[in-house]
Write an enzyme that holds these catalytic residues in place. Structure first.
Site: not given
Length: 152
Positions: A124, A149, A70, A126, A30-31
């Protein structure tokens, strides 16, 4: 030195040596921007473990995520489908009782059945927090991580 924790799929072949298929790891963060890791030239961020993986393997530099958040992006990665077609939202709240529909085939399930891979997932998930939706019930032999998360 900071440790970078990331979700990934760990896949390895369990077939005979003559028919051995390549082992591979999919790292999905993520990110993370293209220039945020050392092997892509970031001037101050040190990522020696990722750098070692990158330089010892294949670096793929073009990726289009199935969603900008996500659950949607993980749904697309796991199923190969656009996330709205599965009925999954962009972000799955931690309070819901549903997850990735059980009629959806994950990449882990497909690789186990069609190619004999052993599968693992770290990080994660999710895609549903109830036991029936967790990685162990979706084709993964090994799972170490959190169901949603850490800020939920």
């Amino acid at each position: 030195m900071k440790t970078l924790f990331f979700p990934c799929l760990l896949l390895s072949s369990t077939t005979a040596a003559a028919d051995r298929k390549p082992n591979f790891i999919v790292i999905f963060m993520d990110d993370l921007g293209y220039g945020d890791v050392g092997f892509n030239g970031h001037p101050t961020t040190k990522t020696p473990n990722l750098d070692q993986l990158a330089f010892g393997g294949k670096i793929l530099t073009s990726w289009y995520s199935g969603c900008n958040v996500c659950t949607g992006s993980r749904t697309s990665l796991m199923t190969g489908r656009q996330f709205p077609r599965t009925g999954m939202p962009g972000v799955l709240p931690s309070t819901v009782n549903f997850g990735l529909p059980l009629n959806e085939t994950t990449i882990a399930e497909q690789l186990k059945v069609s190619a004999g891979y052993a599968t693992g997932m770290v990080g994660k998930w999710h895609l549903g927090q109830r036991e029936i939706y967790l990685p162990g019930n979706r084709g993964f032999d090994y799972y170490l991580g959190i169901p949603y998360s850490d800020d939920m």
